[in-house]
Write an enzyme that holds these catalytic residues in place. Structure first.
Site, short mmCIF file in Angstrom:
data_model
loop_
_atom_site.label_atom_id
_atom_site.label_comp_id
_atom_site.label_asym_id
_atom_site.label_seq_id
_atom_site.Cartn_x
_atom_site.Cartn_y
_atom_site.Cartn_z
N ASP A 273 16.03 181.88 59.64
CA ASP A 273 16.32 180.60 59.28
C ASP A 273 16.79 179.78 60.34
OD1 ASP A 273 15.86 180.78 56.41
OD2 ASP A 273 17.73 181.62 56.26
N ASN B 281 15.44 190.45 61.66
CA ASN B 281 16.09 191.23 60.44
C ASN B 281 15.06 192.44 60.03
OD1 ASN B 281 13.39 190.48 58.73
ND2 ASN B 281 14.16 188.40 59.43
N LYS C 227 17.55 187.11 82.10
CA LYS C 227 18.54 188.07 81.14
C LYS C 227 20.02 187.46 81.19
CE LYS C 227 19.88 192.56 80.33
NZ LYS C 227 20.35 193.97 81.11
N LYS D 161 11.91 174.49 46.52
CA LYS D 161 11.01 174.56 47.49
C LYS D 161 9.43 174.20 47.02
CE LYS D 161 13.02 178.35 50.31
NZ LYS D 161 12.74 178.90 51.57
N LYS E 222 15.47 178.53 44.44
CA LYS E 222 14.33 178.41 45.66
C LYS E 222 13.00 178.03 44.93
CE LYS E 222 16.58 181.76 48.43
NZ LYS E 222 16.61 183.05 48.90
N PRO F 33 11.78 175.61 60.95
CA PRO F 33 11.18 174.87 59.89
C PRO F 33 11.04 175.68 58.83
CG PRO F 33 9.48 175.26 61.59
CD PRO F 33 11.00 175.73 62.09
N ASP F 34 10.95 175.46 57.25
CA ASP F 34 10.67 176.00 56.12
C ASP F 34 9.01 176.18 55.93
OD1 ASP F 34 10.28 176.89 53.40
OD2 ASP F 34 12.78 176.99 53.30
N ILE F 35 8.56 177.21 56.19
CA ILE F 35 7.23 177.23 56.29
C ILE F 35 6.75 177.09 54.86
CG2 ILE F 35 5.10 178.73 56.66
CD1 ILE F 35 6.96 179.92 58.96
N PHE G 131 8.57 184.48 48.06
CA PHE G 131 9.36 185.84 47.67
C PHE G 131 10.92 185.48 47.97
CE2 PHE G 131 7.22 190.02 47.05
CZ PHE G 131 6.00 189.31 46.72
N1 CTP Z 1 10.51 181.05 53.98
C1 CTP Z 1 10.03 180.17 54.72
N2 CTP Z 1 10.14 179.65 56.00
C2 CTP Z 1 11.46 179.81 56.14
C3 CTP Z 1 12.41 180.56 55.18
C4 CTP Z 1 11.96 180.88 54.26
O1 CTP Z 1 8.58 180.13 54.46
N3 CTP Z 1 11.92 179.32 57.32
C5 CTP Z 1 10.11 181.51 52.71
C6 CTP Z 1 10.03 182.90 52.49
O2 CTP Z 1 8.57 183.54 53.24
C7 CTP Z 1 9.93 183.16 51.26
C8 CTP Z 1 11.05 182.08 50.72
O3 CTP Z 1 10.94 181.23 51.54
O4 CTP Z 1 8.73 183.02 50.28
C9 CTP Z 1 12.41 182.76 50.54
O5 CTP Z 1 12.94 182.90 51.78
P1 CTP Z 1 14.36 183.25 51.67
O6 CTP Z 1 14.78 183.79 53.19
O7 CTP Z 1 14.83 184.18 50.63
O8 CTP Z 1 15.02 182.01 51.61
P2 CTP Z 1 15.79 180.81 52.51
O9 CTP Z 1 15.41 179.40 51.95
O10 CTP Z 1 15.89 181.34 53.83
O11 CTP Z 1 17.22 181.01 51.72
P3 CTP Z 1 18.40 181.86 52.16
O12 CTP Z 1 18.37 182.60 53.41
O13 CTP Z 1 19.68 180.96 52.05
O14 CTP Z 1 18.69 182.96 51.01
#
Ligand code: CTP
Length: 405
Positions: free
Chosen positions: A279, A210, A289, A345, A341, A309-311, A327
């Site tokens: 994500d 991104n 390749k 979270k 969020k 994983p959602d960190i 953020f």
């Molecule tokens: N975050 C994280 N791990 C992930 C995704 C997000 O730690 N796999 C954290 C980001 O660092 C940020 C917060 O979650 O602090 C919100 O990230 P964002 O990308 O806006 O949220 P998502 O849960 O991915 O939601 P979406 O993409 O649907 O907006």
């Protein structure tokens, strides 16, 4: 070590003989990593030319309040907003009197009135003028208003007299500028910050990622360091230099970032998730390749993805969790999405920013944010990422203080 990394200093130069020292001051501030823009009063241009200061600062020097050309490049309100600090060196007794009286009679005084960032003034004048009761009274007034005075120093003066009133040494001005940013409000705390994008490999030459530049995360790391914290910065690939005093751990993918965060958490008091974590990642990473010729005949390919994983969520749900700040970069329903969020979270705070506005967000140096807590919110005006970071760190320190109080 560069102690003013990315700080934006608006240097005001007023009309005294010490104005020639502003040339050296620009260089020394830049040596410490600061970005410098210059505003001169008309009188100061009698002592040193705008061209000299323009060449050194590498930006147009502003002198007039109503100058169509420079206003179109960067107007005076914009200039005031740009700055993390307005530093007036040298400051004459006349300038000090104007500021004490709240006058906006030229560009520099107007900027000082419009600026919401800290203002520091390094007086330089004859010793009798410095000792004069009205100068002293004006300086006391400025100090009471939170304006910082750097100096003056004592010694031989340009007029041949000896006494107090000399411009502080350039190195001492730079040191005091750095000290002004060092607040110590997170002294003794360990802050872990994630920053930048992650890259999810498709094959050895391709990845999903991104637009995150890492600027906001790095600026927060700098602000946390200035607040006296120990900082671990876990960063995805970026093209900018991390702050030198941070313990920086470079990672590529979300899984690597997850592992690095888990390893850093043991002593963490505060966790700030600024990283734009991908994500999803491809289910299968090809070792070779992927060839175009391998695509099916209808020329479309399908990439199967699996969730990362959602960190931050894993951090916030640990038993001995650090104070956790997220953020949320959003393009629509910014506050609503950020609130969701915050709750889903299990965060203590979240910083929402609207990345649909092209002048703000991912690659910009500015950001326009709202900070949300479970029970309140605060909108921050559009500011540099450095200034936003200092404010966020202040808010973090205040909230931790309230929770413990
Ligand atoms: N975050 C994280 N791990 C992930 C995704 C997000 O730690 N796999 C954290 C980001 O660092 C940020 C917060 O979650 O602090 C919100 O990230 P964002 O990308 O806006 O949220 P998502 O849960 O991915 O939601 P979406 O993409 O649907 O907006």
């Amino acid at each position: 070590m560069q102690t003013l990394m990315n700080k934006r200093v608006l240097l005001g130069v007023t009309g005294g003989i010490a104005a020639y020292k502003s040339a050296e001051l620009i260089r020394r501030l830049q040596d410490q990593g600061a970005q410098v823009r210059v505003v001169m009063t008309r009188a100061s241009t009698e002592f040193i030319t705008p061209l000299t200061l323009q060449a050194l600062s590498q930006h147009p020097v502003h002198t007039e309040l109503l100058d169509a050309e420079t206003e179109s490049a960067m107007g005076h309100i914009e200039l005031a907003r740009w700055a993390d600090l307005v530093l007036v060196a040298p400051a004459t007794t006349n300038f000090i009197a104007q500021i004490a009286g709240g006058h906006g009679s030229d560009l520099l005084t107007t900027l000082c009135l419009a600026a919401e960032c800290p203002l520091a003034i390094a007086p330089a004048m004859n010793q009798a003028m410095w000792g004069n009761a009205s100068t002293q009274q004006n300086c006391n007034l400025l100090t009471q208003r939170g304006i910082r005075l750097f100096g003056p120093a004592e010694g031989l003066q340009a007029c041949g007299e000896e006494g107090s009133g000399r411009l502080l040494d350039v190195d001492a001005i730079v040191t005091q500028t750095r000290e002004l940013f060092d607040t110590g409000i997170l002294a003794g705390k360990h802050v872990v910050i994630t920053a930048g994008p992650t890259r999810e490999a498709i094959d050895p030459v391709r990845f999903i990622s991104n637009h995150s530049s890492g600027k906001q995360g790095y600026a927060l790391a700098t602000a946390a360091l200035e607040a006296g914290a120990k900082v671990t910065l876990i960063t995805g690939p970026t093209s900018i230099a991390p702050p030198e005093r941070a313990n920086t751990i470079g990672v590529t993918s979300a899984s690597e970032m997850f592992d690095a965060v888990q390893r850093s958490l043991e002593e963490a008091d505060i966790f700030i998730g600024v990283a734009a974590v991908a994500d999803y990642r491809p289910v299968n990473v090809s070792e070779q390749k992927i060839k175009k010729s391998a695509a099916p005949s209808n020329s479309s390919v399908t990439l199967e993805l699996v969730e990362n994983p959602d960190i931050i969520q894993s951090v916030a749900n640990q038993d001995h969790r650090p104070f956790t700040i997220g953020f949320a970069a959003e393009t629509d329903n910014v506050i609503e999405h950020a609130k969701n969020k915050l709750v889903s979270k299990n965060l203590d705070m979240i910083v929402a920013n609207d990345v649909s506005e092209t002048e703000f967000g991912f690659n910009s140096d500015q950001n326009h944010t709202t900070v949300l807590w479970p029970n309140r919110s605060e909108e921050l005006p559009a500011m540099s990422k450095a200034a936003i970071s200092s404010r966020i760190i202040e808010l973090v320190a205040e909230t931790i203080g309230e929770n413990n109080g």
